[in-house]
Motif scaffolding. Structure first.
Motif, PDB file in Angstrom:
ATOM      1  N   LYS A 142       0.799  -1.228   0.033  1.00 13.99           N
ATOM      2  CA  LYS A 142      -0.079   0.033   0.106  1.00 13.99           C
ATOM      3  C   LYS A 142       0.981   1.108  -0.069  1.00 13.99           C
ATOM      4  N   PRO A 143       0.694   2.211  -0.698  1.00 22.76           N
ATOM      5  CA  PRO A 143      -0.583   2.550  -1.399  1.00 22.76           C
ATOM      6  C   PRO A 143      -1.071   1.929  -2.768  1.00 22.76           C
ATOM      7  N   ALA A 144      -0.103   0.916  -3.282  1.00 25.32           N
ATOM      8  CA  ALA A 144      -0.342   0.272  -4.537  1.00 25.32           C
ATOM      9  C   ALA A 144      -1.660  -0.651  -4.453  1.00 25.32           C
ATOM     10  N   PRO A 145      -2.237  -0.780  -5.289  1.00 21.51           N
ATOM     11  CA  PRO A 145      -3.811  -1.562  -4.775  1.00 21.51           C
ATOM     12  C   PRO A 145      -3.651  -3.157  -4.781  1.00 21.51           C
ATOM     13  N   ASP A 146      -2.320  -3.591  -5.123  1.00 22.93           N
ATOM     14  CA  ASP A 146      -2.095  -4.947  -5.516  1.00 22.93           C
ATOM     15  C   ASP A 146      -2.633  -5.869  -4.391  1.00 22.93           C
ATOM     16  N   CYS A 147      -2.436  -5.611  -3.010  1.00 24.80           N
ATOM     17  CA  CYS A 147      -3.115  -6.231  -2.026  1.00 24.80           C
ATOM     18  C   CYS A 147      -4.581  -6.494  -2.109  1.00 24.80           C
ATOM     19  N   PHE A 148      -5.382  -5.611  -2.287  1.00 23.83           N
ATOM     20  CA  PHE A 148      -6.861  -5.686  -2.303  1.00 23.83           C
ATOM     21  C   PHE A 148      -7.267  -6.339  -3.830  1.00 23.83           C
ATOM     22  N   LEU A 149      -6.515  -6.095  -4.793  1.00 22.40           N
ATOM     23  CA  LEU A 149      -6.948  -6.886  -5.899  1.00 22.40           C
ATOM     24  C   LEU A 149      -6.656  -8.478  -5.833  1.00 22.40           C
ATOM     25  N   LEU A 150      -5.433  -8.772  -5.178  1.00 20.29           N
ATOM     26  CA  LEU A 150      -5.320 -10.107  -4.857  1.00 20.29           C
ATOM     27  C   LEU A 150      -6.379 -10.545  -3.921  1.00 20.29           C
ATOM     28  N   GLY A 151      -6.546  -9.981  -2.878  1.00 15.86           N
ATOM     29  CA  GLY A 151      -7.726 -10.504  -1.919  1.00 15.86           C
ATOM     30  C   GLY A 151      -8.847 -10.723  -2.566  1.00 15.86           C
ATOM     31  N   ALA A 152      -9.530  -9.802  -3.486  1.00 22.88           N
ATOM     32  CA  ALA A 152     -10.674 -10.162  -4.265  1.00 22.88           C
ATOM     33  C   ALA A 152     -10.598 -11.322  -5.022  1.00 22.88           C
ATOM     34  N   GLU A 153      -9.436 -11.414  -5.851  1.00 19.77           N
ATOM     35  CA  GLU A 153      -9.066 -12.617  -6.662  1.00 19.77           C
ATOM     36  C   GLU A 153      -9.381 -13.973  -5.770  1.00 19.77           C
ATOM     37  N   ARG A 154      -8.690 -13.987  -4.548  1.00 18.94           N
ATOM     38  CA  ARG A 154      -8.798 -15.116  -3.934  1.00 18.94           C
ATOM     39  C   ARG A 154     -10.097 -15.475  -3.215  1.00 18.94           C
ATOM     40  N   LEU A 155     -10.893 -14.379  -3.240  1.00 17.83           N
ATOM     41  CA  LEU A 155     -12.133 -14.725  -2.664  1.00 17.83           C
ATOM     42  C   LEU A 155     -13.130 -15.339  -3.900  1.00 17.83           C
ATOM     43  N   GLY A 156     -12.738 -15.136  -5.132  1.00 19.55           N
ATOM     44  CA  GLY A 156     -13.134 -15.364  -6.417  1.00 19.55           C
ATOM     45  C   GLY A 156     -14.427 -14.296  -6.494  1.00 19.55           C
ATOM     46  N   GLN A 157     -14.126 -13.195  -5.899  1.00 21.65           N
ATOM     47  CA  GLN A 157     -15.035 -12.021  -6.248  1.00 21.65           C
ATOM     48  C   GLN A 157     -14.401 -10.766  -7.145  1.00 21.65           C
ATOM     49  N   SER A 158     -15.241 -10.296  -7.812  1.00 20.89           N
ATOM     50  CA  SER A 158     -14.744  -8.887  -8.528  1.00 20.89           C
ATOM     51  C   SER A 158     -14.675  -7.765  -7.562  1.00 20.89           C
ATOM     52  N   ILE A 159     -13.257  -7.102  -7.505  1.00 23.34           N
ATOM     53  CA  ILE A 159     -12.996  -6.103  -6.621  1.00 23.34           C
ATOM     54  C   ILE A 159     -14.444  -5.074  -6.672  1.00 23.34           C
ATOM     55  N   GLN A 160     -14.981  -4.780  -7.604  1.00 18.15           N
ATOM     56  CA  GLN A 160     -15.827  -3.645  -7.657  1.00 18.15           C
ATOM     57  C   GLN A 160     -17.066  -4.305  -6.942  1.00 18.15           C
ATOM     58  N   ASP A 161     -17.408  -5.706  -6.531  1.00 16.14           N
ATOM     59  CA  ASP A 161     -18.160  -6.077  -5.663  1.00 16.14           C
ATOM     60  C   ASP A 161     -17.929  -6.084  -4.170  1.00 16.14           C
ATOM     61  N   CYS A 162     -16.906  -5.660  -4.228  1.00 21.29           N
ATOM     62  CA  CYS A 162     -16.216  -5.624  -2.700  1.00 21.29           C
ATOM     63  C   CYS A 162     -16.240  -4.422  -1.934  1.00 21.29           C
ATOM     64  N   LEU A 163     -16.299  -4.594  -0.471  1.00 21.60           N
ATOM     65  CA  LEU A 163     -16.461  -3.322   0.423  1.00 21.60           C
ATOM     66  C   LEU A 163     -14.978  -3.441   1.093  1.00 21.60           C
ATOM     67  N   ILE A 164     -14.304  -2.581   1.117  1.00 21.85           N
ATOM     68  CA  ILE A 164     -12.692  -2.687   1.690  1.00 21.85           C
ATOM     69  C   ILE A 164     -13.120  -1.546   3.210  1.00 21.85           C
ATOM     70  N   PHE A 165     -12.564  -2.267   4.120  1.00 25.34           N
ATOM     71  CA  PHE A 165     -12.540  -1.458   5.471  1.00 25.34           C
ATOM     72  C   PHE A 165     -11.166  -1.107   5.543  1.00 25.34           C
ATOM     73  N   GLU A 166     -11.090   0.113   5.928  1.00 24.33           N
ATOM     74  CA  GLU A 166      -9.552   0.865   5.812  1.00 24.33           C
ATOM     75  C   GLU A 166      -9.644   1.916   7.184  1.00 24.33           C
ATOM     76  N   ASP A 167      -8.418   2.314   7.536  1.00 25.76           N
ATOM     77  CA  ASP A 167      -8.340   3.395   8.321  1.00 25.76           C
ATOM     78  C   ASP A 167      -7.288   4.426   8.036  1.00 25.76           C
ATOM     79  N   ALA A 168      -6.121   3.950   7.453  1.00 22.40           N
ATOM     80  CA  ALA A 168      -4.867   4.756   7.230  1.00 22.40           C
ATOM     81  C   ALA A 168      -4.880   5.265   5.697  1.00 22.40           C
ATOM     82  N   PRO A 169      -4.307   6.571   5.521  1.00 22.84           N
ATOM     83  CA  PRO A 169      -4.218   6.988   4.276  1.00 22.84           C
ATOM     84  C   PRO A 169      -3.799   6.346   3.043  1.00 22.84           C
ATOM     85  N   ALA A 170      -2.515   5.721   3.518  1.00 20.02           N
ATOM     86  CA  ALA A 170      -2.238   4.774   2.288  1.00 20.02           C
ATOM     87  C   ALA A 170      -2.941   3.648   1.917  1.00 20.02           C
ATOM     88  N   GLY A 171      -3.706   2.987   2.774  1.00 20.55           N
ATOM     89  CA  GLY A 171      -4.646   2.038   2.619  1.00 20.55           C
ATOM     90  C   GLY A 171      -5.843   2.544   1.957  1.00 20.55           C
TER      91      GLY A 171
END
Length: 222
Positions: A142-171
């Motif tokens: 982070k702040p690169a998107p790689d981790c969230f894209l990988l998370g969605a991929e491993r869930l088997g879902q489109s990132i556009q269909d995911c809700l991301i919970f974050e707190d920090a500016p980089a995240g």
């Protein structure tokens, strides 16, 4: 504070940052990083606000740690964080909220290495999910998107269909770049954050309604 951040919207997956989002590790992290910064001759007060949400490798490179000692410095820092967990607690309501989710529909996406993540989750009394993406799993933190894209991929879902919970500016920047919806958890924020995204201070007022197809909607807790 937004209590009903996405009324009527259903999500196929939830992706949670860890530190500052489902648990509060600020005191412990700043103790360890503060000691490290003093040994490096850095100005601790200006340095500490820059560490949150980032991998150690990006943080250390940013302040000029030489590449030939970088791996050793990171290993020592991570071990110190594993050893110092005093004061780590869950964000209010996080344990109950996470345990209410379908296990195949959520993941933790953290900049921490796995050993540290598992240690902090255990101390905070939070469940280890079936899927966890850590800082070791991606080439760019982070702040690169790689981790969230990988998370969605491993869930088997489109990132556009995911809700991301974050707190920090980089995240938050990583979540925006990935293309997911963002809910900001501001429980650990000492000052108001300027963000266009909905914000909540914790999970106590939130619950989840799960449809037969597995999609989830955030609703008010009873």
């Amino acid at each position: 504070m937004t209590q009903h951040p996405f009324p009527g919207r259903r999500f196929a997956g939830f992706l949670f940052d860890m530190d500052g989002t489902i648990l509060n590790s600020i005191v412990a992290a700043e103790r360890v990083w503060g000691a490290w910064a003093r040994r490096q001759g850095l100005d601790v007060d200006s340095f500490l606000p820059t560490i949150h949400g980032m991998r150690a490798v990006e943080t250390m490179r940013r302040v000029g740690v030489p590449e030939d000692v970088l791996e050793a410095e990171i290993a020592a820092l991570v071990q110190a964080e594993i050893d110092d967990v005093e004061g780590i607690v869950e964000i209010a309501g996080a344990a109950i909220f996470l345990k209410s989710l379908p296990p195949e529909r959520w993941a933790i996406v953290t900049s921490a290495p796995r050993a540290l993540a598992e240690r902090r989750l255990a101390v905070a009394g939070l469940p280890v999910p079936a899927l966890m993406v850590t800082g070791e799993d991606v080439a760019n933190g982070k702040p690169a998107p790689d981790c969230f894209l990988l998370g969605a991929e491993r869930l088997g879902q489109s990132i556009q269909d995911c809700l991301i919970f974050e707190d920090a500016p980089a995240g938050i920047r990583a979540a925006e770049a990935a293309g997911g919806a963002v809910l900001v958890i501001d429980a650990t924020h000492g000052h108001p954050m300027d963000t266009p995204h909905p914000r909540v201070s914790g999970y106590e007022a939130l619950a989840v309604s799960t449809a037969p197809d597995g999609t989830m909607e955030i609703v008010a807790a009873d």
